[in-house]
Design an enzyme around this catalytic site. Structure first.
Site, mmCIF file in Angstrom:
data_model
loop_
_atom_site.group_PDB
_atom_site.id
_atom_site.type_symbol
_atom_site.label_atom_id
_atom_site.label_comp_id
_atom_site.label_asym_id
_atom_site.label_seq_id
_atom_site.Cartn_x
_atom_site.Cartn_y
_atom_site.Cartn_z
ATOM 1 N N CYS A 291 0.800 -1.228 0.000
ATOM 2 C CA CYS A 291 0.000 0.000 0.000
ATOM 3 C C CYS A 291 0.832 1.276 0.000
ATOM 4 O O CYS A 291 0.284 2.366 -0.086
ATOM 5 C CB CYS A 291 -0.955 0.005 1.188
ATOM 6 S SG CYS A 291 -2.208 -1.289 1.071
ATOM 7 N N HIS B 89 -12.549 9.471 -8.760
ATOM 8 C CA HIS B 89 -11.496 9.571 -9.772
ATOM 9 C C HIS B 89 -10.450 10.625 -9.430
ATOM 10 O O HIS B 89 -10.030 11.403 -10.282
ATOM 11 C CB HIS B 89 -12.097 9.792 -11.169
ATOM 12 C CG HIS B 89 -12.698 8.540 -11.713
ATOM 13 N ND1 HIS B 89 -13.952 8.115 -11.327
ATOM 14 C CD2 HIS B 89 -12.222 7.623 -12.576
ATOM 15 C CE1 HIS B 89 -14.222 6.977 -11.951
ATOM 16 N NE2 HIS B 89 -13.184 6.656 -12.702
ATOM 17 N N GLU C 253 -12.719 -0.314 1.852
ATOM 18 C CA GLU C 253 -11.757 -0.350 0.746
ATOM 19 C C GLU C 253 -11.984 -1.597 -0.103
ATOM 20 O O GLU C 253 -11.752 -1.580 -1.303
ATOM 21 C CB GLU C 253 -10.331 -0.345 1.277
ATOM 22 C CG GLU C 253 -9.877 0.988 1.762
ATOM 23 C CD GLU C 253 -8.393 1.044 2.043
ATOM 24 O OE1 GLU C 253 -7.876 2.157 2.125
ATOM 25 O OE2 GLU C 253 -7.739 -0.008 2.166
#
Length: 128
Positions: free
Chosen positions: A23, A67, A117
């Site tokens: 990550c 986005h 997530e």
């Protein structure tokens, strides 16, 4: 005690600083977000809160994150963890609907925001 929940989502990229693992590299998620409101009494129409009002606020916040590279948002301090995203969304909803704040005169308050997530990994911010 009554509780209602609305759902929205967004797609965004991020990376985690001071993290040693996959990550720490730029990657993305299809986030799912739940906003929960609670209260003790119902209005004359038998509702705690109009779903439409809460859903509109949540969708607006999620739309602003969609986005994007979350690291570019100053409030995350270059570390947009799911926990920080949850509190960010909580605060952004209250900016749109101040009457849902715990210290507002309303019986109904924004209780929690969940940020998923993945289908199995969730962070939750609870108002205190």
């Amino acid at each position: 005690m009554f509780e209602v929940r609305v759902e929205a989502g967004f797609c965004a990229a991020h990376y985690l600083k001071n993290y040693h693992g996959k990550c720490e590299s730029l990657h993305g998620h299809n986030y799912k977000v739940y906003a929960h409101a609670r209260g003790k009494s119902l209005d004359g129409g038998g509702m705690l809160l109009d779903f439409t009002e809460l859903k509109k606020a949540l969708r607006a916040v999620c739309g602003s994150l969609d986005h994007t590279n979350l690291n570019d948002i100053e409030e995350f301090d270059q570390n947009p963890s799911a926990e920080r995203i949850a509190v960010y969304i909580y605060r952004a909803i209250l900016q749109q609907i101040p009457s849902l704040a715990l210290d507002a005169k309303s019986d109904v308050h924004l209780y929690a925001v969940d940020v998923f997530e993945t289908d199995t990994n969730r962070a939750r911010y609870i108002a205190e």
